[in-house]
Design an enzyme around this catalytic site. Structure first.
Site, PDB file in Angstrom:
ATOM      1  N   LYS A 206       0.836  -1.197   0.000  1.00  0.00           N
ATOM      2  CA  LYS A 206       0.000   0.000   0.000  1.00  0.00           C
ATOM      3  C   LYS A 206       0.877   1.256   0.000  1.00  0.00           C
ATOM      4  O   LYS A 206       0.697   2.161  -0.796  1.00  0.00           O
ATOM      5  CB  LYS A 206      -0.911  -0.034   1.235  1.00  0.00           C
ATOM      6  N   GLU A 212      10.772  -4.926   3.642  1.00  0.00           N
ATOM      7  CA  GLU A 212      10.769  -6.340   3.252  1.00  0.00           C
ATOM      8  C   GLU A 212      10.293  -6.508   1.810  1.00  0.00           C
ATOM      9  O   GLU A 212      10.885  -7.240   1.014  1.00  0.00           O
ATOM     10  CB  GLU A 212       9.811  -7.135   4.169  1.00  0.00           C
ATOM     11  N   ARG A 268      -4.701  -3.932   6.990  1.00  0.00           N
ATOM     12  CA  ARG A 268      -5.282  -5.194   7.467  1.00  0.00           C
ATOM     13  C   ARG A 268      -6.724  -5.390   6.986  1.00  0.00           C
ATOM     14  O   ARG A 268      -7.360  -6.384   7.322  1.00  0.00           O
ATOM     15  CB  ARG A 268      -5.193  -5.286   8.984  1.00  0.00           C
ATOM     16  N   GLU A 353      -3.679  -5.631  15.798  1.00  0.00           N
ATOM     17  CA  GLU A 353      -3.189  -4.363  15.257  1.00  0.00           C
ATOM     18  C   GLU A 353      -4.260  -3.285  15.423  1.00  0.00           C
ATOM     19  O   GLU A 353      -3.952  -2.103  15.533  1.00  0.00           O
ATOM     20  CB  GLU A 353      -2.825  -4.521  13.772  1.00  0.00           C
ATOM     21  N   HIS A 384      -4.184 -32.099  21.082  1.00  0.00           N
ATOM     22  CA  HIS A 384      -3.104 -32.945  21.586  1.00  0.00           C
ATOM     23  C   HIS A 384      -1.955 -32.092  22.099  1.00  0.00           C
ATOM     24  O   HIS A 384      -0.838 -32.592  22.256  1.00  0.00           O
ATOM     25  CB  HIS A 384      -2.666 -33.918  20.491  1.00  0.00           C
ATOM     26  N   LYS A 512       9.187  -0.226  11.797  1.00  0.00           N
ATOM     27  CA  LYS A 512       9.687   0.017  10.438  1.00  0.00           C
ATOM     28  C   LYS A 512      10.832   1.027  10.482  1.00  0.00           C
ATOM     29  O   LYS A 512      11.862   0.855   9.833  1.00  0.00           O
ATOM     30  CB  LYS A 512       8.568   0.576   9.549  1.00  0.00           C
TER      31      LYS A 512
HETATM   32  O1  LIG Z   1       1.238  -2.633   2.273  1.00  0.00           O
HETATM   33  P1  LIG Z   1       2.378  -2.021   2.976  1.00  0.00           P
HETATM   34  O2  LIG Z   1       2.339  -0.527   2.937  1.00  0.00           O
HETATM   35  O3  LIG Z   1       3.695  -2.559   2.467  1.00  0.00           O
HETATM   36  O4  LIG Z   1       2.267  -2.380   4.475  1.00  0.00           O
HETATM   37  C1  LIG Z   1       2.370  -3.691   4.963  1.00  0.00           C
HETATM   38  C2  LIG Z   1       2.046  -3.706   6.432  1.00  0.00           C
HETATM   39  O5  LIG Z   1       2.892  -2.752   7.041  1.00  0.00           O
HETATM   40  C3  LIG Z   1       2.734  -2.539   8.419  1.00  0.00           C
HETATM   41  O6  LIG Z   1       3.343  -3.548   9.093  1.00  0.00           O
HETATM   42  C4  LIG Z   1       1.310  -2.314   8.826  1.00  0.00           C
HETATM   43  O7  LIG Z   1       1.194  -2.339  10.202  1.00  0.00           O
HETATM   44  C5  LIG Z   1       0.387  -3.333   8.222  1.00  0.00           C
HETATM   45  O8  LIG Z   1      -0.957  -3.006   8.527  1.00  0.00           O
HETATM   46  C6  LIG Z   1       0.592  -3.345   6.736  1.00  0.00           C
HETATM   47  O9  LIG Z   1      -0.306  -4.252   6.165  1.00  0.00           O
END
Ligand SMILES: O=P(O)(O)OC[C@H]1O[C@H](O)[C@H](O)[C@@H](O)[C@@H]1O
Length: 549
Positions: A206, A212, A268, A353, A384, A512
């Site tokens: 987003k 990552e 999320r 979250e 188990h 981050k």
């Molecule tokens: O989609 P992006 O901007 O790469 O974000 C990926 C993720 O980053 C963070 O860890 C947020 O807390 C998440 O809610 C989000 O989904």
């Protein structure tokens, strides 16, 4: 004292909780033959039996009073109508617009967003079909056979877990592989088995700033170029989903290959947007659309059903009851269906979250517990191992059991055993086994009375452990959509009651930033003084181990 705990409804609930704590559910079942029937609800293909909860009529009615006192209905309307209820980021919260199959416009800053939503869905449909039909080819003319979906957090969990849950609906044309972790083992393992000429990378971020995802995409690009592809060929093999189109084009993805999303969709809550492209590629666009339709049905139920018959509201209130009045620290999800095994991890991000916060909307510290720990895994495996603690541990852990009544291509005996374990666990948790019954079992075993009592105490199960049971005919895309939306709205209602902003995630954002700072330290580009002594020491150890030999 906070506004919440000063409410008369809250005080009333505290009193009712004291009396309920001394009651046992098995006595309620014994005295009311209609309890199970009365305490069941159906919506959107999901049947919920909530009779094995430690609530009586007084508790339930006061919980609904609390919901009304917290203005659930008004704040729910505000969310659906695009008000900036994410107050710390000044954003609307409109994942529901992504699955709005009504003719209702959804306005953000005076503009109807529905045309853009529909155009993006059309783009996803066209793209999915061109991949499946083989019309979209790789640069050497071969059809695409593998999709590498790169993303993390909400840009990973939703697509991966929904694809996994709907495995029986998978298309044959392509195989979708997911990569999230920056740990290079993962991307290297995935890429090493693939032919780059037949591979498409879907990069989902987003923000387009997540370390990552950027690094994994760079690694994939490097692999593609080293394997023989050229810069011009990238357009046929790399697409991105992002709300940050500028950053994506700067990164080298052509604008045509970018699927948009918007800042009014939280990470999320984003599987319903173009972030769901890997789902569409794995299952076909019609199945992706059915997922949205199921979620829309749940939205309609959530916005129109009276609170007392409203599944997400009821679940939220039961959660508040246990968290705030019974000191439950966690909530466990137990899908009795192998393909749905990822759901606990999905709801973990969604819930923790969203409601893992300790200040109110106004910025004051809360004086009551908020979001619980969410955990769980597939049944029967947990029986188990960790079920021991749910049965006999010192606290209470409310549980959500779920089971499809029909499963594709399965042996009846397996399914009957699965169901019997699921139902058996809920019964055991509720009824328990009394000391007297355990003592009686030990008769004739040659034990003296003291030893018999000692052993009986260990074998006693208190019972009175709460659970919900969810049943559905089979896990179709539509039912899954409804199930996920049900949890989204449950979390929303709890956030309203606890007076939290459920839509930001500053704690995660800090991670981050710190990750990048420490990376600069590891790469020798930051001053030692930027770090505390412990972190300095860890960085030094890493640098020493990785120094050029
Ligand atoms: O989609 P992006 O901007 O790469 O974000 C990926 C993720 O980053 C963070 O860890 C947020 O807390 C998440 O809610 C989000 O989904």
């Amino acid at each position: 004292m906070s506004v919440l705990t000063s409410l008369p409804e809250w005080k009333e609930l505290s009193k009712i909780a004291e009396s309920v704590k001394s009651a046992h559910m098995r006595d309620w079942f014994a005295s009311d033959g209609e309890r199970a029937e009365k305490m069941s609800l159906s919506a959107c293909g999901i049947y919920l039996d909530y009779s094995k909860n430690r609530v009586n009529e007084a508790a339930l009615s006061s919980l609904f009073d609390l919901a009304r006192a917290c203005n659930i209905e008004t704040i729910r309307t505000n969310m659906f109508e695009g008000e900036q209820i994410n107050s710390t980021e000044g954003r609307a919260v409109l994942h529901t617009a992504l699955r709005n199959f009504s003719d209702r416009p959804v306005m953000v800053d005076g503009k109807d967003v529905m045309p853009e939503v529909h155009a993006t869905l059309e783009k996803m449909k066209g793209f999915t079909e061109s991949i499946h039909s083989g019309e979209h080819k790789g640069y050497t003319g071969k059809p695409i056979k593998h999709i590498v979906a790169i993303g993390i957090g909400g840009s990973f969990l939703g697509p991966k877990i929904m694809t996994e849950a709907l495995k029986p609906h998978t298309v044959d044309a392509v195989k979708v592989h997911f990569v999230a972790n920056v740990d290079g083992c993962h991307i290297h393992d995935v890429l090493s088995g693939l032919n780059f000429e037949e591979t498409l990378v879907v990069m989902s971020s987003k923000s387009f700033t997540t370390q990552e995802t950027l690094q994994n995409t760079l690694t994939a690009k490097d692999w593609f170029l080293k394997s023989g592809g050229t810069q011009q060929d990238i357009a046929k093999h790399f697409v991105a989903v992002s709300s940050n189109v500028k950053a994506a084009t700067d990164f080298g993805i052509s604008e045509d290959n970018i699927f948009p999303m918007w800042d009014w969709v939280g990470g999320r809550y984003s599987l319903w947007s173009a972030i769901g492209l890997p789902i569409s590629l794995a299952l076909g666009f019609d199945n992706f659309k059915a997922l949205l339709e199921g979620a829309f049905e749940m939205d309609t139920h959530f916005t129109t059903a009276p609170l007392e018959e409203n599944m997400p509201v009821l679940l939220a209130l039961l959660g508040v009851w246990y968290r705030n009045f019974f000191d439950a620290q966690s909530h466990v999800l137990l899908p009795y269906y192998h393909y749905l095994r990822g759901l606990p991890a999905y709801v973990q991000q969604l819930d923790m979250e969203s409601n893992g916060k300790e200040v109110t909307q106004a910025g004051d510290s809360v004086d009551y517990p908020t979001g619980p720990i969410i955990w769980g895994s597939e049944g029967t495996n947990g029986q188990h191992s960790f079920h021991q603690l749910i049965h006999q541990g010192s606290g209470i852990i409310p549980a959500d059991f779920m089971l499809p009544l029909n499963v594709p291509n399965q042996d009846d005996t397996h399914h009957a055993m699965l169901a019997s374990n699921c139902f058996g666990q809920t019964q055991a948790l509720m009824q328990g086994k009394s000391f007297d019954a355990c003592y009686a079992d030990l008769d004739g075993k040659g034990l003296d009375d003291a030893e018999r009592k000692r052993l009986a105490a260990h074998k006693t199960m208190p019972g009175n452990k709460p659970s919900n049971t969810f049943l559905f005919d089979s896990l179709t895309p539509k039912t899954l959509g409804a199930l996920v939306a049900m949890y989204e709205h449950k979390v929303f209602v709890q956030g309203v009651i606890w007076n939290l902003n459920s839509f930001d995630q500053w704690g995660v954002e800090l991670g981050k930033v710190l990750g990048n700072q420490v990376l600069a330290g590891i790469q020798g580009e930051a001053s030692k003084d930027d770090f505390d002594a412990s972190t300095q020491q860890l960085i030094a150890k890493f640098r020493a181990a990785n120094a050029p030999k």
